[in-house]
Design an enzyme around this catalytic site. Structure first.
Site, PDB file in Angstrom:
ATOM      1  CG  ASP A  13       2.234   7.446   0.089  1.00 34.85           C
ATOM      2  OD1 ASP A  13       1.779   6.973  -0.965  1.00 34.85           O
ATOM      3  OD2 ASP A  13       1.689   7.312   1.195  1.00 34.85           O
ATOM      4  CG  ASP A  14      -0.374   9.302  -2.858  1.00 34.25           C
ATOM      5  OD1 ASP A  14      -0.245   8.076  -2.999  1.00 34.25           O
ATOM      6  OD2 ASP A  14      -1.360   9.830  -2.314  1.00 34.25           O
ATOM      7  CB  CYS A  71      -0.736   3.197  -0.812  1.00 33.91           C
ATOM      8  SG  CYS A  71      -1.229   4.924  -0.957  1.00 33.91           S
ATOM      9  CG  HIS A 122      -0.572   1.098   3.674  1.00 34.61           C
ATOM     10  ND1 HIS A 122      -0.926   1.553   2.427  1.00 34.61           N
ATOM     11  CD2 HIS A 122      -1.659   1.303   4.449  1.00 34.61           C
ATOM     12  CE1 HIS A 122      -2.169   2.011   2.454  1.00 34.61           C
ATOM     13  NE2 HIS A 122      -2.625   1.870   3.682  1.00 34.61           N
ATOM     14  CG  ASP A 132       2.770   4.687  -3.287  1.00 34.95           C
ATOM     15  OD1 ASP A 132       2.740   5.848  -3.759  1.00 34.95           O
ATOM     16  OD2 ASP A 132       2.049   4.328  -2.329  1.00 34.95           O
ATOM     17  CG  ASN A 133      -0.139   5.843  -5.658  1.00 34.91           C
ATOM     18  OD1 ASN A 133      -0.113   5.258  -4.572  1.00 34.91           O
ATOM     19  ND2 ASN A 133      -0.282   7.158  -5.740  1.00 34.91           N
TER      20      ASN A 133
HETATM   21 CA   LIG Z   1       0.461   6.015  -2.491  1.00 38.49          CA
END
Ligand SMILES: [Ca+2]
Length: 457
Positions: A26-27, A66, A134, A272-273
């Protein structure tokens, strides 16, 4: 001559189907890994993976944050189809600063959406997810409702309340006090492998790390505090989180190897980003998480599949998160119901170097407001906008003032020179493509003035 009773089908038997391990951090920023030249963060296991598979230099998340990227990954569709454009409300920030009324955002992937895990499950895969979902938390929209046989940790939460037990997460039983979340999720994933190694399995491992709140162990924080830093990379806690992710990926890969599963398992490693401004730097790319500049959407991507994907290979093909759905259908022979729309493209020809993709445009549609984090010294990270990438060209249309930016990513990867006025015909061509795409998908474009807006004097 066809001999009855013998197996002459091209379709692989179920037990020969490749396992799929899909790791999404994530991130994690595009350069937050050693193999991209970062010498502050230490990621030896991920770097080793990069030498065993194909590295993508232009991998993109479907969205700069996300939930919409995860929706695209699971549905195989662009945002205008799922209605998931951002995290939570699209009306972020102070109402008096918003000129337009943005789209009404959805936060849950519809229960009737035929998802990637549902397609793989129908093909005979055992499906498990460990980490951040999420996309819903009710019957039909939870991970279990969307095709996962096993779910540990996944609900509506977009970040952990704590990286150390007690987790305060209804989808994971607390361990002993101080147990670390990334390690625990990996242990659960390893148990899943042990229980299902005789069958084809789809192991989805969306770590909560390295999203805020930044937390790590005292020894890792001390280790990175002692390391020489750079202006951009200076957060020892974030570095500790990354090292934990790397260590746990190494543990999982070693476990697969010890169980003879390396050869018949596809490993995907991605994010995811783009990296989050408050945690890391995406330099020299422009922008960061939440923005449509390259720093907000460019992500690391490695795909490993021994014997099928050349070790140590690299690709400059631009690919999107949602491409994995059709790719896994092509690899496994899984099917989707008639009428199911898949916006992505099967990238197997790129992976096994057997061909190329169609000459397609990539699109992002972000009709939302996203406030800047504290300390960023600007009001917005992103105001409502739409983006098309066509070959080396990228056009950004921002709706508040109808501004157009045009960049040539081959000449100007860091988006420093807006060429909209220099190449008006090219700008018009891309804008026409973008408008046609939005029309085809019936995409909402903000145009209503916000009555609460107060113009600056
Ligand atoms: Ca994210």
């Amino acid at each position: 001559m066809v001999v009855r009773g013998t197996s002459t089908f091209a379709q692989p038997a179920k037990k020969q189907l490749p396992n799929i391990v899909f790791i999404i951090v994530d991130d994690l920023g595009w350069r937050d890994v050693g193999y991209k030249g970062n010498n502050y963060f230490e990621t030896p296991n991920i770097d080793k993976l990069s030498k065993e598979g194909m590295v993508f230099n232009f991998a993109y998340a479907n969205a700069p944050n996300c939930a919409p990227t995860r929706a695209a990954l699971m549905s195989g569709q662009y945002g205008p189809r799922t209605g998931i454009y951002t995290v939570g409300t699209s009306e972020r920030g102070d109402a008096k600063n918003r000129k337009l009324i943005p789209v009404v955002n959805k936060t849950v992937l519809a229960a009737n959406e035929y998802t990637l895990p549902e397609a793989l499950k129908a093909r005979g895969y055992v499906t498990g997810m460990f980490g951040k979902w999420h996309l819903g938390d009710s019957t039909g929209t939870s991970p279990e409702g969307q095709g996962f046989d096993v779910n540990v940790g996944g609900g509506m939460a977009g970040s952990p309340e704590s990286y150390f037990s007690p987790y305060h997460n209804p989808h994971i039983k607390d361990g002993k006090d101080g147990e670390e979340l990334t390690e625990r999720l990996t242990s659960e994933a390893i148990s899943f492998v042990d229980q299902n190694k005789a069958k084809p399995f789809f192991l989805y491992l969306p770590f909560y790390a390295v999203h805020v709140p930044l937390q790590s162990t005292p020894d890792l924080i001390a280790k990175y505090t002692a390391k020489p830093t750079t202006e951009e990379r200076h957060n020892p806690t974030y570095a500790g989180l990354i090292e934990t992710v790397d260590t746990q990926i190494g543990r999982l890969l070693t476990h697969l190897k010890e169980n003879g599963l390396t050869e018949n398992t596809i490993i995907v490693f991605t994010s995811d980003n783009g990296g989050f401004w408050g945690s890391t730097s995406t330099a020299p790319l422009r922008g960061s998480k939440g923005m449509v500049y390259e720093g907000g959407i460019r992500i690391p991507l490695i795909v490993k599949w021994p014997g099928k994907i050349q070790a140590g290979s690299a690709s400059n093909e631009p690919v999107l998160s949602m491409d994995f759905y059709p790719t896994f259908l092509a690899i496994t022979g899984a099917k989707v119901p008639a009428g199911k729309i898949l916006d992505g493209e099967n990238i197997l020809p790129v992976l096994n170097q057997s061909g190329s993709l169609t000459k397609r445009n990539l699109y992002w549609h972000v009709p939302v407001y996203l406030e800047a984090p504290k300390g960023m010294n600007q009001i917005w990270r992103q105001t409502p906008a739409s983006v098309v990438r066509k070959s080396d060209w990228k056009l950004i249309e921002t709706f508040e003032d109808n501004t157009i930016e045009l960049y040539n990513l081959k000449e100007d990867e860091y988006e420093q020179h807006n060429l909209a006025e220099t190449y008006p015909d090219k700008a018009k061509e891309l804008l026409n493509d973008l408008q046609q795409w939005r029309k085809n998908l019936n995409a909402f474009v903000p145009s209503q003035p916000n009555p609460q807006y107060q113009a600056k004097k």
